[in-house]
Design an enzyme around this catalytic site. Structure first.
Site, short mmCIF file in Angstrom:
data_model
loop_
_atom_site.label_atom_id
_atom_site.label_comp_id
_atom_site.label_asym_id
_atom_site.label_seq_id
_atom_site.Cartn_x
_atom_site.Cartn_y
_atom_site.Cartn_z
N CYS A 125 -52.98 -8.98 -74.12
CA CYS A 125 -53.16 -9.97 -75.19
C CYS A 125 -54.00 -11.16 -74.74
O CYS A 125 -53.94 -11.57 -73.58
CB CYS A 125 -51.81 -10.52 -75.63
SG CYS A 125 -50.67 -9.25 -76.14
N ARG B 272 -60.00 -7.16 -71.92
CA ARG B 272 -58.63 -7.11 -71.42
C ARG B 272 -57.85 -5.96 -72.06
O ARG B 272 -56.76 -5.62 -71.58
CB ARG B 272 -57.92 -8.43 -71.75
CG ARG B 272 -58.61 -9.64 -71.15
CD ARG B 272 -58.06 -10.91 -71.73
NE ARG B 272 -56.68 -11.10 -71.33
CZ ARG B 272 -56.29 -11.75 -70.25
NH1 ARG B 272 -57.20 -12.28 -69.47
NH2 ARG B 272 -55.03 -11.88 -69.96
N TRP C 12 -52.07 -6.57 -77.66
CA TRP C 12 -51.86 -5.28 -76.99
C TRP C 12 -50.39 -4.98 -77.21
O TRP C 12 -49.52 -5.67 -76.68
CB TRP C 12 -52.20 -5.43 -75.51
CG TRP C 12 -52.24 -4.16 -74.73
CD1 TRP C 12 -53.26 -3.25 -74.68
CD2 TRP C 12 -51.23 -3.67 -73.83
NE1 TRP C 12 -52.93 -2.24 -73.82
CE2 TRP C 12 -51.71 -2.46 -73.29
CE3 TRP C 12 -49.98 -4.13 -73.43
CZ2 TRP C 12 -50.98 -1.72 -72.37
CZ3 TRP C 12 -49.25 -3.39 -72.52
CH2 TRP C 12 -49.75 -2.20 -72.00
N ASN D 237 -48.54 -14.68 -76.22
CA ASN D 237 -48.70 -13.67 -75.17
C ASN D 237 -47.39 -13.61 -74.41
O ASN D 237 -46.78 -14.64 -74.13
CB ASN D 237 -49.77 -14.08 -74.16
CG ASN D 237 -51.17 -13.84 -74.66
OD1 ASN D 237 -51.35 -13.39 -75.78
ND2 ASN D 237 -52.15 -14.16 -73.84
N GLY D 238 -46.98 -12.40 -74.01
CA GLY D 238 -45.76 -12.28 -73.22
C GLY D 238 -44.69 -11.53 -73.99
O GLY D 238 -44.98 -10.85 -74.97
N GLU E 187 -56.67 6.44 -55.02
CA GLU E 187 -57.45 5.56 -55.90
C GLU E 187 -58.44 6.38 -56.73
O GLU E 187 -58.67 6.10 -57.91
CB GLU E 187 -58.15 4.48 -55.06
CG GLU E 187 -59.20 3.65 -55.77
CD GLU E 187 -58.76 2.93 -57.05
OE1 GLU E 187 -57.55 2.86 -57.33
OE2 GLU E 187 -59.65 2.48 -57.79
N LYS F 112 -58.51 6.33 -60.74
CA LYS F 112 -59.70 5.94 -61.51
C LYS F 112 -60.04 7.01 -62.53
O LYS F 112 -60.32 6.74 -63.68
CB LYS F 112 -60.87 5.73 -60.53
CG LYS F 112 -61.96 4.81 -60.91
CD LYS F 112 -61.53 3.41 -61.22
CE LYS F 112 -60.52 2.82 -60.29
NZ LYS F 112 -59.67 1.78 -60.81
N GLU G 9 -57.54 7.07 -65.44
CA GLU G 9 -57.69 5.90 -66.30
C GLU G 9 -58.83 6.05 -67.31
O GLU G 9 -58.66 5.74 -68.48
CB GLU G 9 -58.01 4.65 -65.45
CG GLU G 9 -56.84 4.03 -64.75
CD GLU G 9 -57.29 2.79 -64.00
OE1 GLU G 9 -58.15 2.91 -63.10
OE2 GLU G 9 -56.80 1.70 -64.29
N HIS H 221 -46.72 21.95 -48.29
CA HIS H 221 -45.29 21.66 -48.51
C HIS H 221 -44.93 21.64 -49.99
O HIS H 221 -43.86 21.16 -50.35
CB HIS H 221 -44.92 20.34 -47.83
CG HIS H 221 -45.16 20.37 -46.35
ND1 HIS H 221 -44.43 21.16 -45.50
CD2 HIS H 221 -46.10 19.76 -45.59
CE1 HIS H 221 -44.90 21.02 -44.26
NE2 HIS H 221 -45.92 20.18 -44.29
N LYS I 162 -56.47 -5.02 -69.17
CA LYS I 162 -57.07 -5.50 -67.93
C LYS I 162 -56.11 -6.35 -67.12
O LYS I 162 -55.87 -6.12 -65.96
CB LYS I 162 -58.34 -6.29 -68.25
CG LYS I 162 -59.09 -6.78 -67.03
CD LYS I 162 -59.65 -5.63 -66.23
CE LYS I 162 -60.39 -6.06 -64.98
NZ LYS I 162 -60.59 -4.92 -64.06
C1 F6R Z 1 -56.98 -0.12 -62.16
C2 F6R Z 1 -56.53 -1.24 -62.88
C3 F6R Z 1 -55.09 -1.62 -62.78
C4 F6R Z 1 -55.01 -2.92 -61.99
C5 F6R Z 1 -53.59 -3.45 -61.92
C6 F6R Z 1 -53.50 -4.72 -61.09
O1 F6R Z 1 -58.29 0.24 -62.39
O2 F6R Z 1 -57.31 -1.89 -63.52
O3 F6R Z 1 -54.37 -0.62 -62.15
O4 F6R Z 1 -55.50 -2.67 -60.71
O5 F6R Z 1 -53.14 -3.69 -63.20
O6 F6R Z 1 -54.29 -5.74 -61.61
P1 F6R Z 1 -54.67 -7.02 -60.76
O7 F6R Z 1 -55.53 -6.57 -59.63
O8 F6R Z 1 -55.38 -7.90 -61.73
O9 F6R Z 1 -53.38 -7.61 -60.27
#
Ligand code: F6R
Length: 612
Positions: A2, A30, A77, A101-102, A485, A489, A492, A508, A607
């Site tokens: 949000c 975001r 969101w 927000n929250g 990672e 990626k 996502e 295993h 985000k």
């Molecule tokens: C991955 C991604 C999320 C953030 C996670 C932490 O591509 O965007 O997994 O890495 O939400 O976010 P930050 O780094 O802002 O604490």
């Protein structure tokens, strides 16, 4: 996640509506599913909301915008209640309109109480409770607008950034903050508020960050900040450095590919002025820890979420080699409620791109409560985590707009190596090892440039990869966190189910998954584990030929029994993970494009995750 925008201006103008909409657009990155604004139109509040993209809100607002002096806006969101127009913010009840927000944790209890008092709810959200509650108190004859908000704040439990306007108070905008970011922007023509500085950087760079348990009463050109005990706070605006030009796509189709391509520059920025060749160490001006503490540290505890957590996992492999002390990495959402053993000499390190992730922030506070010293490896200057840690390293990677994090991962890993150099030189890290690290960092920008030149090769492979319904990323040693990672990626942005294993662990259990619909991405480095990893590759090859090998080895035979081989330059073991990771990023990007995904704003993701 949000986003909040708002303004109170000295003159009524359609430009103020434009500013609210622009603010919302600046926070699109975001992630959101609906948007809306509420503003004073004449002597009434007008609320316009819409499900989906901001473009559909703009359609509703029409070509000729109304004039206003006061307004608030929101990108939502969904947490409580579907993404729909009725659940979108602002919530306007009686004379009051709010954006939130929250999460209001006691909303059910409050809702029940308000229903019994005769309030009628129109949405399923926790946020509407705030509007109803303030409106209810405002109707009590002894409370003015500020008094009604104050009274409501005493009833709310949970996390909130709030902006509130009242129909009969066109000269006041009230904001409040508890565990959700909120800032005030000052300019000659208007006072702005936002949850993210991006929303208002076109209008001002003079910012006041609200702290938790603070609220502010704003007018055009005036601000009073109070704590929740109603003491007036003495606050000084700070000037932030953000260039609106940095949040343009600059000719790229998506922010994601722009940010992947920006990595050589990000490497230079995080390293700038920080290598101390004379002492085989690093210059880190912001650590704020006493030198003798570096010798006392008996453990490092890294806490983070998502990609930042995987950067922390890579950090464990790097720091344990450099420092010979245990390094543990915890997901913040688990750490904050666990009862983990820590000692007074455990150094807590929080990794976060946004510096606002709610679980990471709560974990930081838990570490501080235990008396631990804490550092932040953070991209966003002035963010809440950056302000609350004892010290830290800023990444200077520039804004990361795409929801999927890429350049921040690389910069976090480099900051880890810089931290290792600094702490290590107070301990046992030898000059020889330090020099290896410094040399590896010195050539990293060029090395990454080299991998980025594989861009077209990977693009051509994408359609072959996109046919698979499942993917398995494998690697050993520091390439194992890189495999995780990589799978993160890919899922996502492409929505292809993917997982990751240490290559030696397949036998295993996970070998059972190898089959027609699964593609294995095998990271193979010609390092000390080359022969072991090659045996693991042979084990996979014995069961499937759906394998894409990514390697820094020149051995030609590796291609046999695979769909393809991507070859990268052999670099130092200290930085090889970042080289392989850039390949993963390009794979994820081009596969997502091939599948027609919403690359920069993948479904269901946000985000900056400011709720738990
Ligand atoms: C991955 C991604 C999320 C953030 C996670 C932490 O591509 O965007 O997994 O890495 O939400 O976010 P930050 O780094 O802002 O604490």
């Amino acid at each position: 996640m949000c986003g909040i925008i708002g303004l109170i201006a000295s003159k009524s103008s359609p430009n103020n509506i434009e500013a609210l909409v622009l603010g919302l657009k600046r926070m699109e990155y975001r992630g959101y599913d609906s948007a809306g604004i509420a503003f004073m139109a004449g002597n009434q509040i007008k609320t316009v909301r819409s499900k989906g993209k901001i473009a559909s809100l703009e359609d509703k607002l029409g070509q000729s915008l109304e004039s206003t002096k006061l307004g608030i806006g929101h990108t939502r969101w969904a947490t409580h209640g579907d993404p729909s127009e009725i659940n979108a913010h602002p919530h306007t009840v009686g004379k009051i309109s709010i954006v939130h927000n929250g999460i209001i944790e006691n909303y059910q209890e409050l809702k029940q109480e308000l229903i019994e008092l005769g309030c009628e709810f129109s949405s399923e959200t926790d946020s509407e409770v705030v509007a109803q509650l303030i409106n209810y108190y405002y109707q009590q004859s002894d409370l003015d607008f500020v008094g009604a908000v104050r009274q409501a704040l005493t009833r709310l439990k949970g996390a909130y950034g709030l902006a509130i306007i009242a129909e009969d108070q066109p000269d006041q905008l009230i904001v409040a903050r508890q565990a959700s970011p909120l800032l005030i922007g000052l300019s000659d023509h208007a006072t702005y508020i936002a949850s993210d500085p991006m929303a208002i950087i076109s209008y001002t760079d003079r910012i006041i960050y609200l702290e938790d348990k603070e609220y502010a009463v704003l007018g055009a050109g005036s601000y009073q900040v109070y704590d929740f005990d109603h003491n007036l706070r003495d606050v000084t605006p700070e000037t932030i450095e953000l260039d609106p030009g940095q949040i343009q796509k600059s000719g790229y189709d998506h922010f994601l590919i722009k940010e992947i391509m920006e990595q050589p520059e990000a490497v230079i920025n995080v390293l700038r002025g920080r290598i101390d060749k004379q002492n085989f160490s690093s210059h880190l001006g912001g650590l704020n820890l006493p030198d003798d503490y570096f010798r006392k540290i008996d453990r490092i505890l890294i806490v983070a979420c998502g990609t930042a957590y995987y950067a922390g996992l890579l950090g464990k492999y790097l720091l344990e080699k450099m420092l010979n002390i245990p390094v543990d990495v915890e997901m913040a959402s688990e750490f904050r409620y666990r009862d983990p053993a820590t000692s007074k000499n455990t150094l807590g390190v929080v990794y976060s791109q946004s510096g606002e992730t709610a679980d990471s922030l709560a974990s930081l506070r838990e570490m501080k409560r235990r008396g631990m010293l804490t550092l932040g490896i953070i991209n966003t200057a002035g963010s809440t985590i950056a302000r609350e840690v004892d010290g830290g390293i800023y990444l200077h990677a520039g804004p990361e707009i795409s929801v999927a994090s890429t350049k921040a991962f690389s910069s976090m890993s480099i900051a880890t190596l810089l931290l290792g150099l600094e702490i290590g030189r107070y301990r046992q890290l030898s000059i020889e090892r330090s020099m290896e690290v410094i040399q590896a960092l010195g050539s990293l920008a060029n090395d990454i440039e080299g991998v980025l030149s594989l861009d077209q090769e990977i693009k051509l492979l994408a359609s072959k990869i996109a046919k698979f319904g499942h993917m398995m990323y494998l690697g050993r040693d520091s390439l194992y966190p890189i495999a995780i990672e990589g799978s993160h990626k890919l899922k996502e942005v492409s929505y292809i189910q993917a997982e990751a294993y240490p290559a030696g662990e397949m036998k295993h259990g996970a070998n059972a998954l190898l089959g027609d619909d699964l593609l294995v991405v095998f990271f193979l480095s010609n390092n000390f584990l080359y022969d072991k990893a090659k045996s693991n590759l042979a084990e996979v090859k014995a069961r499937t030929s759906n394998i894409l090998v990514v390697t820094d080895s020149e051995e030609q035979d590796l291609a046999r029994g695979t769909i393809d081989v991507i070859r990268v330059k052999r670099v130092s073991d200290w930085t090889q993970g970042l080289i392989f990771n850039v390949v993963s990023q390009l794979i994820a990007y081009y596969v997502a494009v091939d599948l027609g995904r919403d690359v920069d704003q993948p479904r269901n993701l946000a985000k900056s995750v400011t709720v738990e």
